[in-house]
Design a protein around this motif. Structure first.
Motif, PDB file in Angstrom:
ATOM      1  N   ARG A 591       0.828  -1.209   0.000  1.00 36.62           N
ATOM      2  CA  ARG A 591       0.000   0.000   0.000  1.00 36.62           C
ATOM      3  C   ARG A 591       0.860   1.256   0.000  1.00 36.62           C
ATOM      4  O   ARG A 591       0.533   2.257  -0.638  1.00 36.62           O
ATOM      5  N   GLU A 592       1.955   1.223   0.732  1.00 40.13           N
ATOM      6  CA  GLU A 592       2.858   2.372   0.743  1.00 40.13           C
ATOM      7  C   GLU A 592       3.454   2.612  -0.649  1.00 40.13           C
ATOM      8  O   GLU A 592       3.618   3.755  -1.087  1.00 40.13           O
ATOM      9  N   ARG A 593       3.766   1.537  -1.355  1.00 33.97           N
ATOM     10  CA  ARG A 593       4.329   1.682  -2.696  1.00 33.97           C
ATOM     11  C   ARG A 593       3.329   2.322  -3.650  1.00 33.97           C
ATOM     12  O   ARG A 593       3.669   3.214  -4.433  1.00 33.97           O
ATOM     13  N   ARG A 594       2.063   1.852  -3.545  1.00 38.77           N
ATOM     14  CA  ARG A 594       1.048   2.429  -4.431  1.00 38.77           C
ATOM     15  C   ARG A 594       0.793   3.889  -4.094  1.00 38.77           C
ATOM     16  O   ARG A 594       0.499   4.706  -4.954  1.00 38.77           O
ATOM     17  N   LYS A 595       0.910   4.225  -2.826  1.00 41.74           N
ATOM     18  CA  LYS A 595       0.717   5.619  -2.422  1.00 41.74           C
ATOM     19  C   LYS A 595       1.775   6.506  -3.059  1.00 41.74           C
ATOM     20  O   LYS A 595       1.489   7.612  -3.535  1.00 41.74           O
ATOM     21  N   ASP A 596       3.041   6.041  -3.081  1.00 40.21           N
ATOM     22  CA  ASP A 596       4.102   6.819  -3.723  1.00 40.21           C
ATOM     23  C   ASP A 596       3.814   7.034  -5.202  1.00 40.21           C
ATOM     24  O   ASP A 596       4.072   8.112  -5.765  1.00 40.21           O
ATOM     25  N   LYS A 597       3.285   6.032  -5.876  1.00 40.16           N
ATOM     26  CA  LYS A 597       2.938   6.172  -7.280  1.00 40.16           C
ATOM     27  C   LYS A 597       1.901   7.263  -7.495  1.00 40.16           C
ATOM     28  O   LYS A 597       2.007   8.072  -8.416  1.00 40.16           O
ATOM     29  N   ARG A 598       0.887   7.269  -6.603  1.00 43.26           N
ATOM     30  CA  ARG A 598      -0.166   8.276  -6.760  1.00 43.26           C
ATOM     31  C   ARG A 598       0.364   9.670  -6.516  1.00 43.26           C
ATOM     32  O   ARG A 598      -0.072  10.638  -7.137  1.00 43.26           O
ATOM     33  N   ILE A 632       0.430  -2.949 -12.159  1.00 44.51           N
ATOM     34  CA  ILE A 632      -0.634  -2.179 -11.497  1.00 44.51           C
ATOM     35  C   ILE A 632      -1.730  -3.143 -11.060  1.00 44.51           C
ATOM     36  O   ILE A 632      -2.273  -3.893 -11.872  1.00 44.51           O
ATOM     37  N   SER A 633      -2.071  -3.093  -9.793  1.00 44.82           N
ATOM     38  CA  SER A 633      -3.078  -3.994  -9.241  1.00 44.82           C
ATOM     39  C   SER A 633      -4.482  -3.466  -9.494  1.00 44.82           C
ATOM     40  O   SER A 633      -4.670  -2.323  -9.939  1.00 44.82           O
ATOM     41  N   ALA A 634      -5.476  -4.289  -9.171  1.00 36.17           N
ATOM     42  CA  ALA A 634      -6.884  -3.884  -9.315  1.00 36.17           C
ATOM     43  C   ALA A 634      -7.207  -2.703  -8.423  1.00 36.17           C
ATOM     44  O   ALA A 634      -8.005  -1.835  -8.785  1.00 36.17           O
ATOM     45  N   GLU A 635      -6.570  -2.637  -7.249  1.00 36.25           N
ATOM     46  CA  GLU A 635      -6.817  -1.513  -6.348  1.00 36.25           C
ATOM     47  C   GLU A 635      -6.319  -0.215  -6.944  1.00 36.25           C
ATOM     48  O   GLU A 635      -6.944   0.835  -6.813  1.00 36.25           O
ATOM     49  N   ASP A 636      -5.144  -0.280  -7.661  1.00 40.54           N
ATOM     50  CA  ASP A 636      -4.633   0.930  -8.323  1.00 40.54           C
ATOM     51  C   ASP A 636      -5.611   1.418  -9.370  1.00 40.54           C
ATOM     52  O   ASP A 636      -5.914   2.618  -9.471  1.00 40.54           O
ATOM     53  N   TRP A 637      -6.147   0.474 -10.170  1.00 40.84           N
ATOM     54  CA  TRP A 637      -7.086   0.872 -11.215  1.00 40.84           C
ATOM     55  C   TRP A 637      -8.361   1.464 -10.614  1.00 40.84           C
ATOM     56  O   TRP A 637      -8.906   2.427 -11.155  1.00 40.84           O
ATOM     57  N   ASN A 638      -8.817   0.915  -9.539  1.00 42.60           N
ATOM     58  CA  ASN A 638     -10.017   1.468  -8.887  1.00 42.60           C
ATOM     59  C   ASN A 638      -9.777   2.896  -8.424  1.00 42.60           C
ATOM     60  O   ASN A 638     -10.644   3.763  -8.545  1.00 42.60           O
ATOM     61  N   ALA A 659     -12.234  20.917  -3.574  1.00 42.63           N
ATOM     62  CA  ALA A 659     -12.724  19.634  -3.068  1.00 42.63           C
ATOM     63  C   ALA A 659     -11.953  18.476  -3.682  1.00 42.63           C
ATOM     64  O   ALA A 659     -11.634  17.491  -3.012  1.00 42.63           O
ATOM     65  N   PHE A 660     -11.612  18.629  -4.987  1.00 44.20           N
ATOM     66  CA  PHE A 660     -10.834  17.579  -5.647  1.00 44.20           C
ATOM     67  C   PHE A 660      -9.439  17.482  -5.051  1.00 44.20           C
ATOM     68  O   PHE A 660      -8.921  16.398  -4.796  1.00 44.20           O
ATOM     69  N   ASP A 661      -8.831  18.651  -4.807  1.00 44.53           N
ATOM     70  CA  ASP A 661      -7.485  18.655  -4.234  1.00 44.53           C
ATOM     71  C   ASP A 661      -7.482  18.077  -2.822  1.00 44.53           C
ATOM     72  O   ASP A 661      -6.536  17.391  -2.417  1.00 44.53           O
ATOM     73  N   ALA A 662      -8.544  18.379  -2.076  1.00 43.81           N
ATOM     74  CA  ALA A 662      -8.613  17.849  -0.715  1.00 43.81           C
ATOM     75  C   ALA A 662      -8.703  16.327  -0.707  1.00 43.81           C
ATOM     76  O   ALA A 662      -8.215  15.665   0.202  1.00 43.81           O
ATOM     77  N   GLU A 663      -9.310  15.770  -1.771  1.00 42.79           N
ATOM     78  CA  GLU A 663      -9.476  14.326  -1.833  1.00 42.79           C
ATOM     79  C   GLU A 663      -8.231  13.614  -2.333  1.00 42.79           C
ATOM     80  O   GLU A 663      -7.837  12.571  -1.829  1.00 42.79           O
ATOM     81  N   PHE A 664      -7.558  14.238  -3.352  1.00 38.43           N
ATOM     82  CA  PHE A 664      -6.463  13.528  -3.998  1.00 38.43           C
ATOM     83  C   PHE A 664      -5.154  14.284  -4.025  1.00 38.43           C
ATOM     84  O   PHE A 664      -4.119  13.731  -4.395  1.00 38.43           O
ATOM     85  N   GLY A 665      -5.194  15.557  -3.648  1.00 40.39           N
ATOM     86  CA  GLY A 665      -4.005  16.390  -3.837  1.00 40.39           C
ATOM     87  C   GLY A 665      -2.810  15.973  -3.024  1.00 40.39           C
ATOM     88  O   GLY A 665      -1.670  16.152  -3.447  1.00 40.39           O
ATOM     89  N   ASP A 666      -3.007  15.405  -1.821  1.00 35.83           N
ATOM     90  CA  ASP A 666      -1.860  15.082  -0.962  1.00 35.83           C
ATOM     91  C   ASP A 666      -1.484  13.615  -1.020  1.00 35.83           C
ATOM     92  O   ASP A 666      -0.761  13.117  -0.175  1.00 35.83           O
ATOM     93  N   LEU A 667      -2.015  12.874  -1.997  1.00 36.63           N
ATOM     94  CA  LEU A 667      -1.646  11.459  -2.128  1.00 36.63           C
ATOM     95  C   LEU A 667      -0.409  11.292  -2.980  1.00 36.63           C
ATOM     96  O   LEU A 667      -0.150  12.076  -3.877  1.00 36.63           O
TER      97      LEU A 667
END
Length: 667
Positions: A591-598, A632-638, A659-667
């Motif tokens: 999960r940490e690895r996928r977070k870095d990708k995002r 890329i796993s199914a969770e990444d695609w979701n 609102a979009f930045d608050a949801e995804f901006g800090d990932l």
């Protein structure tokens, strides 16, 4: 208001004369004249008519069916055989069954002996055998009931629904003959026909022969109750007998002319029915003062106090000893006691000869509300209004019986004052009485200001005294909590729920009246305002039971809990150390690895500089090939698809860029 006792002529005025020895017994009991319900019912019941009788408590309903039953059996052309029954009387409680049985036994024990064929012979046993009582008992099983029936050859059976059903449809089905049954009586019929006994009563009635006379007797058999049940109990063209009580009000107008008005009542004419408004925390205080007032001012000596639950009876039985004179004798009666204890208690209370210097007080639930003939009761106090509104008049009817006078009190709190109008509609009038104050107590404001006035200062004194009593034994604390919880449960199930609403009840005030050390953990107390509540300052670890066995058990349980907590703490570090080698830790690393990708992807997304290009950018990113070791796993695609949907909403203006930045901006 004036009241008087009504009579309806002498026993000799009946259209069908009574058997001479029955008349002698009636007169020896002190009944020189018939009451209206007796004068109306006895001739009809003796003339092969079914009857539905409604009359106030203490009006003589029991003799109205005892005498016709005896007369019908006496007038039979042939005597019943040993295995046959001639009459069946069913009552809702064992106490009422015992009382009805004793009246039949009194008559049958007074009958003349059969004549002797030879001068030197001794008189034989009575021609009509004694009645048989069928109730739950420590000394009699259903098999023994059957044995006693064949031994005595009883013609009359008196019992409660469960035991009668077992006698007729269980062990006695093949041996007890019901073909000659003359009469069936349901005493307190409205109670027997409700859901609690409905199934058993229906099975019994279905089994009994159709050619019989049936009588329904009650003080609260309303028109709706009677009409809806007549077909089910097998009545054919019944006679409806309603004996009403009217109180006369004398009024005078401006012309000094006397004007009389009559008010119908469902309570005895000589009953004074009062209510007192108080706070929940003041109920015990008012109860003690009512007892003191009645003893000192009215010279009352026989009391019944009604509570909502069995646990409440047991608990306040102990508390009242703390606040009343030691000369008062207390008794407790409720459904959780063994049959032998209930019988012993009721006999002791009814046979006591108290005085104003040594009163007798019975604490009871509604098990002692219906039908019991306790002629010497001076005062009835309802600490808790009954859950079933019909029980109100039955409770009050334990006093002011057979023309005697009596007083009844009920304590009402808060919204419960609406109960007064409810009872008035049911023709049970109540008179207001002022809040009672003790001679050594600070006097509160008048009743008119009862809502806004300060709490009676004596409440805290009572609370402290109860708590000091509870602290002597942890068992007292358990009993107090059980009584409190059972009261809350009963209150929440009140049939008049639009008046008795739990959310409108001051539960903290109720807890004060019970003298609790702390509020128990229960759903009803989750949102209660506790600003007026102060818990007792005690060490719960050392608060012990006086009983050594209970205390040993408590200490063992406490030690087991401590050992269990210690074991859990010891196992936690080992559990954490093993997590690094488990699949859970591997998934966490993934999960940490996928977070870095995002994070990297969002940096590229923000570099586009415009929300209008968001969708195209995401599409291009989905087409970017990944390195071989970065599948890329199914969770990444979701996650990517969710971002794409949010980006479309940004383009449409449904949500803002922030609102979009608050949801995804800090990932």
């Amino acid at each position: 208001m004036s009241t008087s006792t009504a009579f309806a002529g002498s026993w000799k005025s009946l259209s069908i004369p009574l058997t001479s020895w029955l008349l002698d017994v009636v007169q020896s009991m002190g009944h020189t004249q018939m009451t209206p319900v007796q004068a109306s019912t006895i001739p009809l019941f003796m003339m092969h008519k079914d009857v539905v009788v409604e009359a106030v408590t203490g009006s003589g309903k029991t003799l109205a069916f005892v005498i016709p039953i005896l007369e019908r059996l006496i007038r039979r052309e042939t005597k019943l055989r040993r295995d046959e029954i001639g009459a069946l009387v069913i009552t809702p409680t064992r106490e009422l069954a015992t009382q009805v049985h004793s009246i039949f036994a009194l008559f049958l024990s007074s009958q003349p002996k059969e004549s002797c064929s030879q001068p030197d012979e001794q008189p034989t046993e009575p021609f009509y055998p004694p009645p048989l009582l069928l109730v739950s008992s420590d000394h009699s099983s259903p098999a023994q009931d059957l044995e006693r029936f064949f031994l005595t050859g009883a013609d009359i059976i008196v019992g409660t629904p469960g035991r009668v059903e077992e006698f007729l449809l269980g062990k006695g089905r093949s041996s007890v003959n019901i073909k000659e049954l003359e009469v069936l009586v349901l005493d307190e019929a409205d109670r027997l026909l409700d859901l609690g006994f409905q199934a058993a009563i229906t099975r019994i009635i279905t089994y009994l022969p159709k050619q019989r006379r049936t009588g329904l007797f009650s003080a609260t058999m309303t028109d709706a109750d009677a009409l809806s049940e007549l077909v089910r109990v097998g009545l054919r063209n019944p006679a409806r007998i309603v004996v009403k009580v009217q109180s006369k009000k004398v009024q005078s107008n401006s012309d000094r002319k006397v004007k009389e008005a009559f008010e119908e009542r469902r309570t005895p004419a000589n009953l004074q029915n009062h209510y007192i408004q108080c706070r929940p925390s003041e109920k015990l205080l008012q109860l003690v003062r009512i007892i003191s007032h009645e003893v000192s001012q009215q010279q009352s000596s026989h009391f019944i106090i009604y509570f909502a639950t069995c646990a409440g009876v047991d608990y306040f039985f102990k508390l009242l000893h703390l606040f009343t004179a030691p000369s008062i004798t207390y008794y407790s009666l409720h459904g959780n006691l063994t049959p032998s204890v209930r019988t012993k208690t009721l006999t002791a209370f009814s046979s006591a000869i108290p005085t104003s210097l040594s009163p007798s007080v019975l604490l009871a639930t509604d098990v002692a509300a219906r039908g019991l003939d306790l002629p010497n009761v001076d005062v009835v106090i309802q600490f808790d209004p009954p859950t079933d509104p019909k029980a109100f008049s039955h409770r009050c009817g334990r006093t002011a019986r057979a023309g005697r006078s009596g007083r009844a009190w009920v304590l009402l709190v808060g919204r419960e004052l609406e109960y007064i109008d409810f009872l008035r509609i049911r023709k049970i009038p109540l008179k207001e009485r002022s809040y009672l104050t003790g001679s050594n107590d600070a006097t509160p404001s008048p009743l008119e200001d009862n809502v806004t006035r300060e709490e009676d200062p004596s409440v805290q004194l009572y609370l402290n005294r109860i708590r000091n009593y509870i602290l002597k034994d942890r068992a007292n604390h358990d009993q107090a909590t059980k009584a409190f919880v059972s009261f809350i449960r009963a209150y929440s199930k009140h049939e008049a729920s639009y008046i008795f609403r739990l959310k409108d009840l001051d539960l903290v005030g109720v807890a004060k009246s019970f003298g609790l050390l702390r509020l128990p953990k229960m759903p009803e107390l989750k949102e209660v305002d506790r600003t007026e509540w102060t818990e007792a300052d005690i060490d719960w670890e050392t608060f012990s039971y006086a009983n050594q066995a209970q205390e040993t058990k408590r200490l063992a349980l406490a030690e087991a809990k401590r050992a269990n907590r210690h074991q859990q703490k010891q196992s936690e570090p080992a559990k954490k150390s093993n997590l690094a080698w488990s699949d859970k830790m591997q998934r966490k690393v993934e999960r940490e690895r996928r977070k870095d990708k995002r994070v990297k992807k969002n940096i590229r997304f923000k570099s586009q500089g415009s929300a209008s290009n968001t969708t195209d950018t995401l599409k291009r990113e989905r087409e970017v090939p990944t390195d071989g070791d970065e599948e890329i796993s199914a969770e990444d695609w979701n996650d990517i698809l969710r971002e794409e949907r949010m980006a479309k909403r940004v383009c449409k203006g449904d949500i803002c860029q922030e609102a979009f930045d608050a949801e995804f901006g800090d990932l």
